[in-house]
Design an enzyme around this catalytic site. Sequence first.
Site, PDB file in Angstrom:
ATOM      1  N   ASP A  63       0.819  -1.225   0.000  1.00 16.64           N
ATOM      2  CA  ASP A  63       0.000   0.000   0.000  1.00 16.64           C
ATOM      3  C   ASP A  63       0.854   1.278   0.000  1.00 16.64           C
ATOM      4  OD1 ASP A  63      -2.696  -0.792  -0.150  1.00 16.64           O
ATOM      5  OD2 ASP A  63      -2.846  -1.136   2.011  1.00 16.64           O
ATOM      6  N   ARG A  88       0.719  -1.776   7.555  1.00 22.21           N
ATOM      7  CA  ARG A  88       1.279  -0.557   6.955  1.00 22.21           C
ATOM      8  C   ARG A  88       2.237   0.180   7.892  1.00 22.21           C
ATOM      9  NH1 ARG A  88      -2.701   3.238   3.643  1.00 22.21           N
ATOM     10  NH2 ARG A  88      -0.644   3.744   2.770  1.00 22.21           N
ATOM     11  N   ARG A 134      -9.535   5.624  11.239  1.00 24.08           N
ATOM     12  CA  ARG A 134      -8.079   5.485  11.268  1.00 24.08           C
ATOM     13  C   ARG A 134      -7.450   6.476  12.260  1.00 24.08           C
ATOM     14  NH1 ARG A 134      -6.283   2.807   6.454  1.00 24.08           N
ATOM     15  NH2 ARG A 134      -7.890   1.279   5.960  1.00 24.08           N
ATOM     16  N   HIS A 163     -11.190   7.262   5.206  1.00 23.24           N
ATOM     17  CA  HIS A 163     -10.281   8.404   5.357  1.00 23.24           C
ATOM     18  C   HIS A 163     -11.044   9.658   4.934  1.00 23.24           C
ATOM     19  CE1 HIS A 163      -6.257   6.045   4.696  1.00 23.24           C
ATOM     20  NE2 HIS A 163      -6.321   6.439   5.956  1.00 23.24           N
ATOM     21  N   CYS A 257      -5.047   9.753  -2.913  1.00 22.63           N
ATOM     22  CA  CYS A 257      -4.301   8.800  -2.076  1.00 22.63           C
ATOM     23  C   CYS A 257      -2.871   8.618  -2.572  1.00 22.63           C
ATOM     24  CB  CYS A 257      -4.977   7.428  -2.082  1.00 22.63           C
ATOM     25  SG  CYS A 257      -6.624   7.412  -1.405  1.00 22.63           S
TER      26      CYS A 257
END
Length: 264
Positions: A63, A88, A134, A163, A257
């Site tokens: 990612d 991540r 998150r 997000h 992103c």
Amino acid sequence: MTRHYLMCRPDYFAVEYAINPWMHPEAGADREVAIRQWETLKSTYEELGHRVSLIDPVEGLPDMVFAANGALVVGGRVYGARFTHRERAAEGPAYLKWFTGNGYDRVREAAFTNEGEGDFLTLDHMVLAGTGFRTDITAHKEAQEFLGRPVVTLQLVDPRFYHLDTALFPLNGRRVAYFPGAFSPGSQEVLRSLFPDAVIADEDDAAVLGLNAVSDGTHVVINAEAGNLQLELKRQGFEVIPVDLSELRKAGGGPKCCTLEIRE
Ligand code: ARG
């Protein structure tokens, strides 16, 4: 105005785990297609005259292409990311290392969980900050103290829009576009009062990650499938540049992103 973006080529991109509802490891994703789509996004920025810097991708971090999550950079101050999921976690230090290695010395290692520009969007007079999936609300306070800018908390409620940058984007330093359904009733009210002139997106356009767009104030780089939103942006005088990032959407990401803005 010329922008400076940090990007990460998806050389190790894959959908190997599921940490958001867009990800289906059993269906996978085509890395070659993702790389081609990403290259087009990068050349789109360069053709607009923006500067693109690159961070080396790291094997085992599929990612890492989603550079927006790597940090938040405002006024040359770099607030590091601290990821929610262990898959991540190593990206945070990797991005911080890029910044220290490239001469940024006002760097803060975050004490609280936050996913960089995924949940922090910067306007002229404030930073909008998402929480709920998150980024921890304590990180909003930490960012406010470190950056010396007011940080406004917004509560996300729909797991598809995990997000802030999947539900809202700044059109310029004063105006935003967003999908109200991604926010709690209280946060919808906050957005209405802060941005009476916002562009409101519908659910269909949000559901193709149409709000994961990048505007330089004049041009809006946006997922091609977000048809109504593109029409409305054109009506409002923006130059719309559609891109196809369908392969990266299989990991839950779009143009924004893939793009970390560096504000000197
Ligand atoms: N698969 C990644 C994750 O779930 C996608 C991140 C997308 N990035 C973003 N800025 N919304 O963490």
